[in-house]
Motif scaffolding. Structure first.
Motif, PDB file in Angstrom:
ATOM      1  N   PRO A   1       0.826  -1.206   0.000  1.00 52.81           N
ATOM      2  CA  PRO A   1       0.000   0.000   0.000  1.00 52.81           C
ATOM      3  C   PRO A   1       0.869   1.268   0.000  1.00 52.81           C
ATOM      4  CG  PRO A   1      -0.796  -1.555   1.631  1.00 52.81           C
ATOM      5  CD  PRO A   1       0.513  -2.075   1.138  1.00 52.81           C
ATOM      6  N   PHE A   2       0.357   2.295  -0.686  1.00 53.31           N
ATOM      7  CA  PHE A   2       1.059   3.575  -0.762  1.00 53.31           C
ATOM      8  C   PHE A   2       1.403   4.098   0.636  1.00 53.31           C
ATOM      9  CE2 PHE A   2       0.407   8.176  -0.350  1.00 53.31           C
ATOM     10  CZ  PHE A   2       1.461   8.640  -1.115  1.00 53.31           C
ATOM     11  N   ASN A   3       0.439   4.070   1.540  1.00 51.35           N
ATOM     12  CA  ASN A   3       0.672   4.593   2.898  1.00 51.35           C
ATOM     13  C   ASN A   3       1.771   3.820   3.626  1.00 51.35           C
ATOM     14  OD1 ASN A   3      -1.246   6.562   2.570  1.00 51.35           O
ATOM     15  ND2 ASN A   3      -2.889   5.356   3.521  1.00 51.35           N
ATOM     16  N   THR A   4       1.847   2.540   3.357  1.00 53.63           N
ATOM     17  CA  THR A   4       2.884   1.731   4.009  1.00 53.63           C
ATOM     18  C   THR A   4       4.267   2.174   3.552  1.00 53.63           C
ATOM     19  OG1 THR A   4       1.428  -0.167   4.222  1.00 53.63           O
ATOM     20  CG2 THR A   4       3.788  -0.615   4.264  1.00 53.63           C
ATOM     21  N   LEU A   5       4.436   2.326   2.243  1.00 52.25           N
ATOM     22  CA  LEU A   5       5.747   2.738   1.746  1.00 52.25           C
ATOM     23  C   LEU A   5       6.089   4.154   2.218  1.00 52.25           C
ATOM     24  CD1 LEU A   5       7.957   1.375   0.157  1.00 52.25           C
ATOM     25  CD2 LEU A   5       7.160   2.559  -1.879  1.00 52.25           C
ATOM     26  N   ALA A   6       5.077   5.018   2.270  1.00 55.74           N
ATOM     27  CA  ALA A   6       5.316   6.378   2.774  1.00 55.74           C
ATOM     28  C   ALA A   6       5.769   6.331   4.232  1.00 55.74           C
ATOM     29  CB  ALA A   6       4.048   7.221   2.628  1.00 55.74           C
ATOM     30  N   ARG A   7       5.137   5.469   5.022  1.00 56.90           N
ATOM     31  CA  ARG A   7       5.534   5.356   6.439  1.00 56.90           C
ATOM     32  C   ARG A   7       6.934   4.768   6.574  1.00 56.90           C
ATOM     33  NH1 ARG A   7       0.222   3.519   7.102  1.00 56.90           N
ATOM     34  NH2 ARG A   7       0.979   1.405   7.380  1.00 56.90           N
TER      35      ARG A   7
ATOM     36  N   PRO B   1       7.178  -1.628   8.770  1.00 56.18           N
ATOM     37  CA  PRO B   1       5.961  -2.221   8.192  1.00 56.18           C
ATOM     38  C   PRO B   1       5.668  -3.570   8.835  1.00 56.18           C
ATOM     39  CG  PRO B   1       7.825  -2.616   6.755  1.00 56.18           C
ATOM     40  CD  PRO B   1       8.328  -1.770   7.896  1.00 56.18           C
ATOM     41  N   ASP B   2       4.477  -4.106   8.550  1.00 55.36           N
ATOM     42  CA  ASP B   2       4.199  -5.453   9.046  1.00 55.36           C
ATOM     43  C   ASP B   2       5.063  -6.450   8.272  1.00 55.36           C
ATOM     44  OD1 ASP B   2       2.938  -6.172   6.607  1.00 55.36           O
ATOM     45  OD2 ASP B   2       1.001  -5.508   7.332  1.00 55.36           O
ATOM     46  N   LEU B   3       5.071  -7.666   8.728  1.00 55.82           N
ATOM     47  CA  LEU B   3       5.993  -8.660   8.181  1.00 55.82           C
ATOM     48  C   LEU B   3       5.765  -8.921   6.689  1.00 55.82           C
ATOM     49  CD1 LEU B   3       8.326 -10.529   8.799  1.00 55.82           C
ATOM     50  CD2 LEU B   3       6.664 -12.272   9.478  1.00 55.82           C
ATOM     51  N   ALA B   4       4.497  -9.029   6.277  1.00 58.02           N
ATOM     52  CA  ALA B   4       4.208  -9.309   4.866  1.00 58.02           C
ATOM     53  C   ALA B   4       4.702  -8.170   3.977  1.00 58.02           C
ATOM     54  CB  ALA B   4       2.710  -9.535   4.675  1.00 58.02           C
TER      55      ALA B   4
ATOM     56  N   ARG C   1       7.774  -7.968   1.062  1.00 57.60           N
ATOM     57  CA  ARG C   1       7.584  -7.442  -0.294  1.00 57.60           C
ATOM     58  C   ARG C   1       8.558  -6.300  -0.607  1.00 57.60           C
ATOM     59  NH1 ARG C   1       1.898  -7.564   1.378  1.00 57.60           N
ATOM     60  NH2 ARG C   1       1.066  -9.550   0.673  1.00 57.60           N
ATOM     61  N   ILE C   2       8.745  -5.436   0.352  1.00 48.95           N
ATOM     62  CA  ILE C   2       9.662  -4.297   0.141  1.00 48.95           C
ATOM     63  C   ILE C   2      11.097  -4.789  -0.045  1.00 48.95           C
ATOM     64  CG2 ILE C   2      10.684  -2.272   1.275  1.00 48.95           C
ATOM     65  CD1 ILE C   2       7.865  -1.836   2.576  1.00 48.95           C
ATOM     66  N   VAL C   3      11.487  -5.736   0.769  1.00 44.21           N
ATOM     67  CA  VAL C   3      12.852  -6.267   0.668  1.00 44.21           C
ATOM     68  C   VAL C   3      13.045  -6.991  -0.668  1.00 44.21           C
ATOM     69  CG1 VAL C   3      14.471  -7.912   1.682  1.00 44.21           C
ATOM     70  CG2 VAL C   3      13.200  -6.361   3.150  1.00 44.21           C
ATOM     71  N   GLU C   4      12.026  -7.715  -1.105  1.00 45.33           N
ATOM     72  CA  GLU C   4      12.106  -8.364  -2.428  1.00 45.33           C
ATOM     73  C   GLU C   4      12.216  -7.311  -3.526  1.00 45.33           C
ATOM     74  OE1 GLU C   4       8.773 -10.996  -2.875  1.00 45.33           O
ATOM     75  OE2 GLU C   4       9.567 -12.431  -1.420  1.00 45.33           O
ATOM     76  N   TRP C   5      11.458  -6.250  -3.413  1.00 47.77           N
ATOM     77  CA  TRP C   5      11.519  -5.168  -4.396  1.00 47.77           C
ATOM     78  C   TRP C   5      12.928  -4.562  -4.438  1.00 47.77           C
ATOM     79  CZ3 TRP C   5      11.782   0.313  -3.508  1.00 47.77           C
ATOM     80  CH2 TRP C   5      11.586   1.089  -4.657  1.00 47.77           C
ATOM     81  N   LEU C   6      13.565  -4.473  -3.271  1.00 44.08           N
ATOM     82  CA  LEU C   6      14.925  -3.956  -3.202  1.00 44.08           C
ATOM     83  C   LEU C   6      15.941  -4.960  -3.748  1.00 44.08           C
ATOM     84  CD1 LEU C   6      14.869  -2.322   0.356  1.00 44.08           C
ATOM     85  CD2 LEU C   6      15.041  -1.119  -1.837  1.00 44.08           C
TER      86      LEU C   6
END
Length: 161
Positions: A35-41, A48-51, A55-60
């Protein structure tokens, strides 16, 4: 840092990757499937929560364990403190951090003065009999001899890899 996850490193890497790819926050969130708000936070330093973290780490394109703090790091000497900081540096690969830490350990071992005499004061020294003083002197001499041998073996082992 009291969080088990290095959120400062995650925050820095997310913002850097987003800028490197030339993405808006919304576009990056869509690519990362969060979610947009999650990445902004996250970019503001919130965990962020674990899920979403996964996802963010995979994106990185990074391993999740890179962001986890050691349970309890207690550096016992200067080279360990430096090695710990190098391992946390996002600009260094794990191999580069370990190579630099190895150089620091080697230099520290060869240049540090570790065999300074230590002064000891015994409160009960004035009450010792001559035999007790002699026995204590012998015991301290044995301890010093054992410590010197241990120190020499450690330096020899470090020098010979």
């Amino acid at each position: 840092m009291s969080e088990p996850v290095d959120i400062d490193q995650l925050k820095t890497l997310v913002a850097g990757e987003r800028k490197r790819r030339g993405l808006s926050l919304r576009a990056a969130a869509e690519q990362a499937d969060v979610p947009f708000n999650t990445l902004a936070r996250v970019e503001k330093g919130h965990l962020p929560d674990l899920a979403n973290f996964r996802r963010i780490v995979e994106w990185l394109g990074l391993a999740p364990e890179r962001f986890f703090q050691p349970a309890q790091v207690r550096a016992v000497d200067t080279p360990e403190v430096i090695a710990h900081h190098l391992a946390r540096d996002p600009n260094l690969s794990d191999a580069a951090a370990e190579r630099i830490a190895g150089l620091v350990r080697e230099l520290y071992t060869s240049l540090a003065v570790t065999n300074r005499p230590v002064k000891v004061h015994l409160r009960a020294a004035s009450t010792f009999t001559p035999d007790a003083s002699r026995m204590l002197g012998e015991l301290l001499g044995d301890i010093q001899h054992a410590l010197t041998n241990k120190h020499d073996r450690t330096r020899h082992d470090a020098a010979n890899g």
